[in-house]
Design a protein around this motif. Structure first.
Motif, PDB file in Angstrom:
ATOM      1  N   VAL A   1       0.912  -1.082  -0.015  1.00  0.00           N
ATOM      2  CA  VAL A   1      -0.038  -0.091  -0.018  1.00  0.00           C
ATOM      3  C   VAL A   1       0.960   1.332   0.086  1.00  0.00           C
ATOM      4  O   VAL A   1       0.646   2.241  -0.873  1.00  0.00           O
ATOM      5  N   GLY A   2       1.693   1.359   0.759  1.00  0.00           N
ATOM      6  CA  GLY A   2       2.775   2.499   0.926  1.00  0.00           C
ATOM      7  C   GLY A   2       3.502   2.522  -0.469  1.00  0.00           C
ATOM      8  O   GLY A   2       3.869   3.711  -0.983  1.00  0.00           O
ATOM      9  N   ALA A   3       3.834   1.435  -1.222  1.00  0.00           N
ATOM     10  CA  ALA A   3       4.523   1.600  -2.495  1.00  0.00           C
ATOM     11  C   ALA A   3       3.617   2.290  -3.407  1.00  0.00           C
ATOM     12  O   ALA A   3       3.959   3.137  -4.379  1.00  0.00           O
ATOM     13  N   LEU A   4       2.380   1.902  -3.503  1.00  0.00           N
ATOM     14  CA  LEU A   4       1.283   2.328  -4.314  1.00  0.00           C
ATOM     15  C   LEU A   4       1.232   4.104  -4.167  1.00  0.00           C
ATOM     16  O   LEU A   4       1.105   4.692  -5.088  1.00  0.00           O
ATOM     17  N   LEU A   5       0.921   4.348  -2.912  1.00  0.00           N
ATOM     18  CA  LEU A   5       0.933   5.685  -2.661  1.00  0.00           C
ATOM     19  C   LEU A   5       1.983   6.399  -2.893  1.00  0.00           C
ATOM     20  O   LEU A   5       1.683   7.649  -3.426  1.00  0.00           O
ATOM     21  N   GLY A   6       3.170   6.015  -2.697  1.00  0.00           N
ATOM     22  CA  GLY A   6       4.571   6.785  -3.107  1.00  0.00           C
ATOM     23  C   GLY A   6       4.505   6.944  -4.685  1.00  0.00           C
ATOM     24  O   GLY A   6       4.714   7.759  -5.169  1.00  0.00           O
ATOM     25  N   THR A   7       4.214   5.907  -5.379  1.00  0.00           N
ATOM     26  CA  THR A   7       4.089   5.990  -6.946  1.00  0.00           C
ATOM     27  C   THR A   7       3.211   6.957  -7.087  1.00  0.00           C
ATOM     28  O   THR A   7       3.329   7.677  -8.122  1.00  0.00           O
ATOM     29  N   ILE A   8       1.815   6.912  -6.735  1.00  0.00           N
ATOM     30  CA  ILE A   8       0.668   7.687  -7.190  1.00  0.00           C
ATOM     31  C   ILE A   8       1.096   9.193  -6.944  1.00  0.00           C
ATOM     32  O   ILE A   8       1.045  10.184  -7.862  1.00  0.00           O
ATOM     33  N   PHE A   9       1.596   9.430  -5.644  1.00  0.00           N
ATOM     34  CA  PHE A   9       2.189  10.715  -5.414  1.00  0.00           C
ATOM     35  C   PHE A   9       3.401  11.327  -6.246  1.00  0.00           C
ATOM     36  O   PHE A   9       3.319  12.413  -6.788  1.00  0.00           O
ATOM     37  N   GLY A  10       4.016  10.252  -6.667  1.00  0.00           N
ATOM     38  CA  GLY A  10       5.215  10.724  -7.655  1.00  0.00           C
ATOM     39  C   GLY A  10       4.816  10.993  -8.864  1.00  0.00           C
ATOM     40  O   GLY A  10       5.332  11.850  -9.517  1.00  0.00           O
ATOM     41  N   GLN A  11       3.988  10.254  -9.329  1.00  0.00           N
ATOM     42  CA  GLN A  11       3.344  10.693 -10.683  1.00  0.00           C
ATOM     43  C   GLN A  11       2.660  12.030 -10.736  1.00  0.00           C
ATOM     44  O   GLN A  11       2.812  12.640 -11.764  1.00  0.00           O
TER      45      GLN A  11
ATOM     46  N   ILE B   1      10.528   5.502  -8.304  1.00  0.00           N
ATOM     47  CA  ILE B   1      10.974   4.274  -7.427  1.00  0.00           C
ATOM     48  C   ILE B   1      11.576   5.041  -5.852  1.00  0.00           C
ATOM     49  O   ILE B   1      11.252   4.373  -5.030  1.00  0.00           O
ATOM     50  N   ALA B   2      12.010   6.238  -6.244  1.00  0.00           N
ATOM     51  CA  ALA B   2      12.342   6.831  -4.736  1.00  0.00           C
ATOM     52  C   ALA B   2      11.463   6.997  -3.945  1.00  0.00           C
ATOM     53  O   ALA B   2      11.198   6.850  -2.472  1.00  0.00           O
ATOM     54  N   MET B   3       9.865   7.503  -4.616  1.00  0.00           N
ATOM     55  CA  MET B   3       8.710   7.652  -3.728  1.00  0.00           C
ATOM     56  C   MET B   3       8.299   6.349  -3.160  1.00  0.00           C
ATOM     57  O   MET B   3       7.654   6.616  -2.347  1.00  0.00           O
ATOM     58  N   ALA B   4       8.379   5.421  -4.118  1.00  0.00           N
ATOM     59  CA  ALA B   4       7.686   4.111  -3.595  1.00  0.00           C
ATOM     60  C   ALA B   4       8.452   3.497  -2.420  1.00  0.00           C
ATOM     61  O   ALA B   4       7.876   3.073  -1.378  1.00  0.00           O
TER      62      ALA B   4
END
Length: 439
Positions: free
Chosen positions: A344-354, A369-372
């Protein structure tokens, strides 16, 4: 004037050292046991995940194949809940049990926890329920530590200490993260440190990891290429990200506790029926897309290798896993919360990064990748409220150290935010529920 004798020659310290020798030796024995048992557990789960994906692929090639997938997942949940009847202590994560034992609120776990956690966790997690492998391995490690301590004739305090130390060995084996496993004992379980605790913990963790790596190999859980340091001007953004995940972590905890309480309120419905219904829902998700179910390692690995996903697909994965994790946990089968939280954290980081890349495309794909990575540790800190453990776990699992400053900033902001909205750490809440249920 004669020199004072060395401190190590003082009688009190000598006795303490002898106690540490005994505890350390027993911790090594316990570590060897959980290393091989936990390693075998992880090896079998890897094969179960591969079979699950093959089953889903096959089901799309035959008429009514979805029925077989739903039946498989429902059967796994039912088998797991039936096994829990043999050892009621084996339901759920087990981490809250370890903490309750350390606080002398519950007796040490019996050795019956080990086979039930092993088989029940394999049935539940292997069938696709959105649960973490760390719950069973932590509790199995604790039970083995308590059992070895009792067999050696330790008093109640020392065999309780040994079960606490070996819970860290179980976590270390689950994520191939020795330092994170040891830190978990200090920051999350005991919230204290002493040589009497640290020495058996590090010896037990070391022995466990050495043996587990003979089974699962010596490599990080996730393969990640070099990730450059995010530019300095992006650091304030990680504080904002931490605040957002602090709020989402509080919501996740509330959902976990709410669904656990709802399951208890439905006690008139047989537990096998409740678990079977949850398993069937997981089976439907498995048929649609295997990446929506299980612990989430496959999805997390894709995000950490820079696999491109359309935003609507990422949102679908996030929504399903955000609900499916607490729902699977509430069913009462053996399994933890950590591994699904990381996905869930990796998904949230990727979405925020996009979203950030739309405004600053020059940051490049490596920024996702850094955000994930930051998302994984931050979500852990927001829900479990053990930020250092989360950061060290993710560093060991990814072998990436270049984003530690963003991880620290985001985790700190997440913890403060969760506290401001008066969200209790998830295992504190679950421990209270467990104590009420067993009283």
């Amino acid at each position: 004037m004669a020199d004072a004798p060395p401190a190590d020659n003082e009688p009190g310290l000598g006795r303490a050292a002898r106690v540490l020798v005994v505890l350390g030796g027993l911790a090594i024995i316990s570590g060897v046991l959980i290393g091989f048992i936990g390693g075998a557990f992880r090896w079998l789960l890897l094969h179960a995940a591969a079979f699950r994906e093959q089953l889903s692929t096959w089901a799309h090639t035959v008429p009514f194949g979805w029925v077989a997938v739903i039946g498989f997942c429902a059967a796994g949940a039912i088998v797991a809940i039936l096994l829990v009847r043999l050892s009621p202590e084996s339901a759920g994560s087990g981490i809250q049990d370890v903490e309750a034992v350390y606080r002398q609120q519950l007796p040490s776990p019996p050795l019956s926890v080990v086979p039930v956690r092993f088989a029940g966790g394999l049935a539940a997690i292997g069938s696709g329920m959105v649960l973490g492998r760390e719950g069973p391995t932590v509790h199995m490690g604790a039970a083995l530590g308590a059992g070895v301590g009792k067999a050696a004739g330790l008093d109640a305090d020392d065999h309780r200490l040994l079960q606490t130390a070996m819970s860290g060995a179980g976590l270390a084996v689950a994520f191939n993260a020795p330092v994170g496993g040891a830190l978990f004992v200090i920051e999350e379980v005991t919230k204290s440190a002493s040589y009497r605790l640290i020495v058996p913990t590090v010896l037990g963790v070391g022995a466990a990891i050495a043996c587990a790596r003979l089974v699962i190999g010596d490599h990080p859980d996730f393969l990640v290429h070099h990730v450059p340091n995010p530019p300095m001007y992006t650091l304030p953004m990680f504080l904002v990200f931490g605040v957002l995940l602090g709020l989402l972590g509080a919501a996740y905890n509330a959902l976990v506790v709410g669904l656990v309480n709802l399951d208890a309120a439905l006690s008139r419905v047989p537990a096998v029926v409740r678990a079977g219904v949850v398993g069937a829902l997981i089976g439907l998700a498995l048929f649609v897309d295997p990446l929506t179910v299980g612990g989430g390692d496959a999805l997390t690995q894709l995000l950490l290798t820079g696999q491109a996903f359309a935003p609507p697909l990422l949102l679908m994965y996030l929504l399903i896993r955000f609900v499916a994790g607490p729902l699977s946990y509430a069913a009462g089968t053996p399994g933890g919360l950590f591994a699904p939280l990381l996905a869930v954290g990796a998904l949230l980081g990727t979405i925020f990064g996009q979203i950030v890349l739309v405004m600053a495309p020059s940051l490049g794909a490596d920024f996702l990748i850094a955000m994930a990575i930051v998302g994984m540790s931050t979500m852990f800190g927001a829900t479990v409220r053990a930020p250092l453990t989360g950061i060290v776990l993710i560093v060991e699992m990814t072998a990436v150290t270049t984003v530690t400053v963003p991880m620290l900033l985001a985790a700190g902001a997440a913890v403060v935010t969760a506290m401001l909205v008066k969200s209790a750490p998830v295992y504190d809440s679950l421990r209270e529920i467990t104590l009420r249920a067993r009283s």
